[in-house]
Motif scaffolding. Structure first.
Motif, mmCIF file in Angstrom:
data_model
loop_
_atom_site.group_PDB
_atom_site.id
_atom_site.type_symbol
_atom_site.label_atom_id
_atom_site.label_comp_id
_atom_site.label_asym_id
_atom_site.label_seq_id
_atom_site.Cartn_x
_atom_site.Cartn_y
_atom_site.Cartn_z
ATOM 1 N N SER A 82 0.829 -1.209 0.000
ATOM 2 C CA SER A 82 0.000 0.000 0.000
ATOM 3 C C SER A 82 0.860 1.255 0.000
ATOM 4 C CB SER A 82 -0.921 0.029 1.221
ATOM 5 O OG SER A 82 -1.803 -1.054 1.200
ATOM 6 N N TYR A 83 1.898 1.256 0.847
ATOM 7 C CA TYR A 83 2.768 2.426 0.898
ATOM 8 C C TYR A 83 3.592 2.591 -0.369
ATOM 9 C CZ TYR A 83 1.674 4.577 5.271
ATOM 10 O OH TYR A 83 1.028 5.263 6.243
ATOM 11 N N ILE A 86 1.240 4.375 -2.500
ATOM 12 C CA ILE A 86 1.073 5.746 -1.996
ATOM 13 C C ILE A 86 2.268 6.610 -2.387
ATOM 14 C CG2 ILE A 86 1.036 7.141 0.122
ATOM 15 C CD1 ILE A 86 -0.736 4.894 1.361
ATOM 16 N N ALA A 102 1.784 15.420 1.985
ATOM 17 C CA ALA A 102 1.388 14.014 1.870
ATOM 18 C C ALA A 102 2.400 13.104 2.572
ATOM 19 C CB ALA A 102 1.240 13.627 0.401
ATOM 20 N N PHE A 103 3.687 13.350 2.363
ATOM 21 C CA PHE A 103 4.707 12.525 3.019
ATOM 22 C C PHE A 103 4.695 12.727 4.532
ATOM 23 C CE2 PHE A 103 7.184 12.111 -1.086
ATOM 24 C CZ PHE A 103 6.985 10.745 -1.180
ATOM 25 N N THR A 105 2.066 13.333 6.395
ATOM 26 C CA THR A 105 0.940 12.556 6.915
ATOM 27 C C THR A 105 1.263 11.063 6.928
ATOM 28 O OG1 THR A 105 -0.602 14.199 6.066
ATOM 29 C CG2 THR A 105 -1.513 12.031 6.577
ATOM 30 N N CYS A 106 1.861 10.580 5.872
ATOM 31 C CA CYS A 106 2.189 9.153 5.765
ATOM 32 C C CYS A 106 3.279 8.748 6.750
ATOM 33 C CB CYS A 106 2.649 8.819 4.352
ATOM 34 S SG CYS A 106 1.379 8.978 3.110
ATOM 35 N N SER A 107 4.251 9.615 6.971
ATOM 36 C CA SER A 107 5.384 9.235 7.815
ATOM 37 C C SER A 107 4.960 8.976 9.257
ATOM 38 C CB SER A 107 6.478 10.296 7.759
ATOM 39 O OG SER A 107 6.012 11.506 8.311
ATOM 40 N N HIS A 109 2.072 7.845 10.333
ATOM 41 C CA HIS A 109 1.405 6.539 10.363
ATOM 42 C C HIS A 109 2.425 5.418 10.238
ATOM 43 C CE1 HIS A 109 -0.661 3.084 8.420
ATOM 44 N NE2 HIS A 109 -1.478 3.293 9.428
ATOM 45 N N LEU A 110 3.365 5.573 9.354
ATOM 46 C CA LEU A 110 4.369 4.539 9.134
ATOM 47 C C LEU A 110 5.249 4.327 10.365
ATOM 48 C CD1 LEU A 110 5.016 2.687 6.828
ATOM 49 C CD2 LEU A 110 6.672 4.324 5.995
#
Length: 175
Positions: A82-83, A86, A102-103, A105-107, A109-110
């Protein structure tokens, strides 16, 4: 992402989680315990419980490994795939600020997911007799307490109103 797909995913996760728990609980219920009944752990976990058993636990350790590896590896694989999609999508965003947002927000969560899965994987999928009880307790504390504790903090700090309130609470009183 449809409602039907979400419902099927939730039902499948509940079913598999309960099925795996049922298998392990059934196997554990057949053990004999004849020694001390004090578990040297923060909670009643499987591995410290097996240490108290007078029965041969080799089969149960194998069972935990065989059930634990797919339980950790399948979701991890789904998250990694998924990532990957993304990251590919984010790299296609034309504006630099859009990509950074965007990065960002993703970081967060990761990071939370990585802490959760790596600690669980090191406790259950790679059980090590040389691993001290203290380190095992600390790793268990990371995935049972620390991850759920920091999760809302990380996600709420992304909210501008929360950031403003925290900033005002710390710096507003000093002025």
């Amino acid at each position: 992402m449809t409602n039907i797909f979400c419902a099927k995913s939730v039902i499948m996760c509940w079913f598999l989680g309960n099925f795996i728990s049922f298998i392990v609980t059934t196997t554990l219920s057949r053990l004999n315990f004849c020694g001390p009944n004090i578990i040297d752990h923060l909670f009643c976990d499987i591995v410290p419980l097996l240490d108290l058993s007078c029965s041969d636990t080799l089969f149960i350790h194998l069972e935990i490994f065989l059930l634990g590896v797919p339980s950790v590896m399948i979701p991890t694989t789904i998250i990694v795939v998924s990532y990957t999609y993304i990251v590919i999508s984010v790299l296609r965003i034309p504006s630099r600020t859009g990509r950074q947002k965007a990065f960002s927000t993703c970081s967060s969560h990761l990071i939370v997911v990585s802490i959760f899965y790596w600690t669980m994987f090191s406790v259950y999928a790679l059980p090590n007799r040389e691993q001290t009880r203290v380190s095992n307790k600390l790793l268990s504390l990371l995935y049972t307490v620390f991850t759920p504790l920091i999760n809302p903090i990380i996600y709420s700090l992304r909210n501008k109103d929360i950031k403003k309130a925290v900033h005002q609470a710390f710096y507003g009183q000093l002025m």
